[in-house]
Design a protein around this motif. Structure first.
Motif, PDB file in Angstrom:
ATOM      1  N   THR A 145       0.851  -1.183   0.000  1.00 56.45           N
ATOM      2  CA  THR A 145       0.000   0.000   0.000  1.00 56.45           C
ATOM      3  C   THR A 145       0.881   1.225   0.000  1.00 56.45           C
ATOM      4  OG1 THR A 145      -0.077   0.238   2.399  1.00 56.45           O
ATOM      5  CG2 THR A 145      -1.680  -1.250   1.410  1.00 56.45           C
ATOM      6  N   ARG A 188       2.482   2.074   9.109  1.00 53.16           N
ATOM      7  CA  ARG A 188       2.024   0.773   8.624  1.00 53.16           C
ATOM      8  C   ARG A 188       2.262  -0.276   9.705  1.00 53.16           C
ATOM      9  NH1 ARG A 188       5.104  -0.534   3.671  1.00 53.16           N
ATOM     10  NH2 ARG A 188       3.759   0.961   2.638  1.00 53.16           N
ATOM     11  N   TRP A 232     -11.324  -3.750  -0.153  1.00 48.41           N
ATOM     12  CA  TRP A 232     -11.320  -2.416   0.426  1.00 48.41           C
ATOM     13  C   TRP A 232     -12.626  -2.001   1.099  1.00 48.41           C
ATOM     14  CZ3 TRP A 232      -7.230   0.887   0.936  1.00 48.41           C
ATOM     15  CH2 TRP A 232      -6.056   0.562   0.245  1.00 48.41           C
ATOM     16  N   PHE A 267      -5.191   6.897   6.334  1.00 44.24           N
ATOM     17  CA  PHE A 267      -5.932   5.861   5.628  1.00 44.24           C
ATOM     18  C   PHE A 267      -7.152   5.399   6.400  1.00 44.24           C
ATOM     19  CE2 PHE A 267      -3.751   3.472   2.069  1.00 44.24           C
ATOM     20  CZ  PHE A 267      -3.166   4.615   1.593  1.00 44.24           C
ATOM     21  N   TYR A 281     -10.834   2.199   5.082  1.00 43.54           N
ATOM     22  CA  TYR A 281      -9.938   3.343   4.979  1.00 43.54           C
ATOM     23  C   TYR A 281     -10.431   4.301   3.904  1.00 43.54           C
ATOM     24  CZ  TYR A 281      -6.832   0.154   7.469  1.00 43.54           C
ATOM     25  OH  TYR A 281      -6.301  -0.715   8.384  1.00 43.54           O
ATOM     26  N   GLN A 336      -8.817   5.643   1.676  1.00 42.07           N
ATOM     27  CA  GLN A 336      -8.142   5.313   0.421  1.00 42.07           C
ATOM     28  C   GLN A 336      -9.032   4.500  -0.508  1.00 42.07           C
ATOM     29  OE1 GLN A 336      -5.339   6.149  -0.974  1.00 42.07           O
ATOM     30  NE2 GLN A 336      -5.072   4.600  -2.565  1.00 42.07           N
ATOM     31  N   ARG A 337     -10.040   3.805   0.065  1.00 40.29           N
ATOM     32  CA  ARG A 337     -10.893   2.966  -0.774  1.00 40.29           C
ATOM     33  C   ARG A 337     -11.624   3.795  -1.821  1.00 40.29           C
ATOM     34  NH1 ARG A 337     -13.773   4.070   3.825  1.00 40.29           N
ATOM     35  NH2 ARG A 337     -16.060   4.096   3.809  1.00 40.29           N
ATOM     36  N   PRO A 378      -5.292  -2.947   1.532  1.00 36.05           N
ATOM     37  CA  PRO A 378      -5.288  -2.129   2.751  1.00 36.05           C
ATOM     38  C   PRO A 378      -4.533  -2.847   3.865  1.00 36.05           C
ATOM     39  CG  PRO A 378      -7.370  -3.268   2.541  1.00 36.05           C
ATOM     40  CD  PRO A 378      -6.586  -3.601   1.300  1.00 36.05           C
TER      41      PRO A 378
END
Length: 519
Positions: free
Chosen positions: A37, A44, A193, A517, A64, A66-67, A257
């Motif tokens: 990612t 992370r 995601w 995220f 998250y 980011q999806r 993710p």
């Protein structure tokens, strides 16, 4: 002393975590593979899903922000791919005058290439990962766009000249080969995601956003592609936009993710399941109860939308709508209705899991809406308003069948490969569509009289409407036999397993509150 040891253990865990190490359930230090990612290393965390030795650590599914970036890029690439496929559907006469080939033939070339490429998607994604595959497919599509457009449209170059037909076909083949990687991966992206309550909606957006591409083809193509020079500038615009979207995809599109978004996906990760080769998956799917029903419904939906979209000019003109702008707006409205129906009806299915009832209702309404597209009552004459209402109603109902049954197929075949499921559906849908296009083109010129002896009820109906009606009714009859367990839904309903006392508390693996995220 014991209190200090606990604090030191916690501190050591967090320090080692940033370097790719973690403690397992037996308090031993182990190394784990990185998740692919764009999360910075210091944000992370290590997770049990990445290492079989950490199975006893309790994790809760998470989603998250980011999806939405992931979904946005996949939807944009799908939009561009179908815009390219149907780029000349609004003005087929200009294309045929310029290249001396029918517009329907270039659509068929695209669809047949799409079918051939779909066989490669599953194994390619399994080997290289979602991120790399989508990025490479975006580059391939961009190359195809420039083959179709050339560079003479650029303002700093003198003269205008369209590319040769051979180059145009080669570019179309490249785009057709790239498109399945955008069409077959939405269920996989949703599984990776999105939460279980969001999957049908996210799949609907990704799958049906290509309809916005077709709508764009009607609107932009209808305004720009009115001459050979306009056609060249039109293809150039598509190439530039595709290049920009591809650039963003290379910079921002991620793979997995840090933590899966649902219990079913978390369980698959914990078990370390490897997806089998595509052909092996196909054999398993067809042996799974309920899969063929979802497949047939999906094929019916995509076939109807492709046929109606390809011949929207003919459908509108025989219904009394002859102005090019009005035809373009009607075509755009049909494609927009497909997207809206997928999102709204898909959202309802997300909440209720009523796949069968909703699909059967959509098929029933679709069979009613498809009739006025080719029906003319002699006593009344042409009815443009009824035609438009039927067209938009058909888009709302038949368009939603695709994402709903894409998710249903994944549900009944769980824990099967989501990409393989969608690849089979896309292969079937696009192959049948490619075969139906010439048949529908022939049938559209066949006129059948109904009740000619009764003046007030006499009417005629075109053969293409009869063809689509038969397909819809046969699908409805077969789909009514669906009776299969929803395996993924049942997995999502299960409570997470508890760990023993030796497991490290999950609090040590909590993502920081300021993680960009995490929602």
């Amino acid at each position: 002393m014991r209190h200090k040891q606990v604090h030191l253990l916690t501190l050591a865990t967090l320090l080692f975590d940033s370097h790719g190490f973690a403690l397992n359930g037996k308090r031993k230090l182990v190394k784990f593979p990185r998740s692919k990612t764009n999360v910075p290393d210091f944000q992370r965390p290590s997770f049990a899903v990445n290492n079989p030795e950490l199975d006893d650590i309790t994790l809760q599914p998470r989603v998250y922000p980011q999806r939405w970036i992931q979904l946005g890029y996949l939807a944009a690439l799908a939009l561009l791919s179908d815009w390219i496929c149907f780029s000349v559907a609004a003005t087929p006469g200009i294309y045929e005058e310029t290249f001396h080939h029918s517009a329907a033939s270039i659509i068929d070339i695209f669809l047949f290439t799409n079918v051939a490429s779909s066989f490669l998607v599953t194994d390619t994604v399994a080997k290289f990962g979602l991120q790399r595959v989508i990025q490479c497919a975006a580059l391939l599509m961009t190359l195809g766009c420039w083959c179709r457009s050339g560079v003479s449209f650029l303002p700093f170059l003198e003269g205008n000249s369209l590319m040769s037909y051979s180059f145009f076909v080669a570019g179309t083949v490249l785009v057709g080969a790239a498109q399945p990687f955008f069409q077959c991966t939405p269920p996989l992206l949703s599984a990776k995601w999105f939460a279980s309550s969001e999957r049908a909606t996210s799949t609907a957006i990704a799958l049906n956003f290509n309809q916005i591409g077709i709508a764009t083809a009607f609107l932009v193509g209808g305004m720009m592609a009115t001459s050979p020079v306009g056609l060249e500038n039109y293809f150039g615009l598509i190439a530039v936009l595709c290049t920009l979207v591809t650039g963003g995809t290379l910079l921002q599109f991620a793979d997995d993710p840090p933590i899966p978004p649902s219990l079913s996906e978390l369980e698959k990760k914990r078990k370390g399941e490897k997806e089998p080769p595509f052909l092996e998956s196909v054999q398993t799917f067809f042996a799974t109860r309920g899969f063929t029903h979802a497949l047939v419904a999906f094929i019916c939906s995509i076939s109807i939308t492709n046929v109606v979209g390809a011949f929207i000019d003919e459908v509108m003109k025989r219904g009394g709508i002859t102005g090019q702008l009005q035809i373009d707006l009607a075509g755009a409205g049909f494609e927009l209705a497909i997207l809206v129906g997928g999102i709204l009806i898909g959202g309802f299915v997300d909440r209720t899991r009523e796949y069968k009832k909703v699909t059967m209702a959509c098929l029933a309404f679709s069979s009613l809406f498809v009739i006025p597209l080719g029906l003319t009552e002699h006593a009344i004459g042409k009815e443009p308003l009824l035609l438009l209402l039927s067209l938009f109603g058909l888009g709302l109902t038949v368009g939603s069948i695709q994402p709903i049954n894409a998710e249903l197929a994944v549900d009944v075949t769980y824990p099967g490969d989501e990409t393989a499921v969608e690849s089979v559906q896309q292969i079937g849908g696009n192959l049948i569509s490619a075969l139906l296009v010439p048949i529908a083109e022939f049938a559209a010129h066949q006129d059948y009289e109904l009740l000619p002896q009764i003046p007030w009820a006499a009417s005629d109906i075109r053969g293409d409407s009869i063809l689509l009606l038969i397909i819809t009714l046969l699908t409805l009859g077969y789909y009514s036999l669906f009776d299969a367990p929803l395996r993924r839904t049942m997995a999502d309903a299960e409570a997470p397993e508890e760990t023993d006392d030796t497991a490290i508390p999950s609090i040590l693996y909590t993502v920081p509150e300021n993680d960009s995220f995490l929602t």
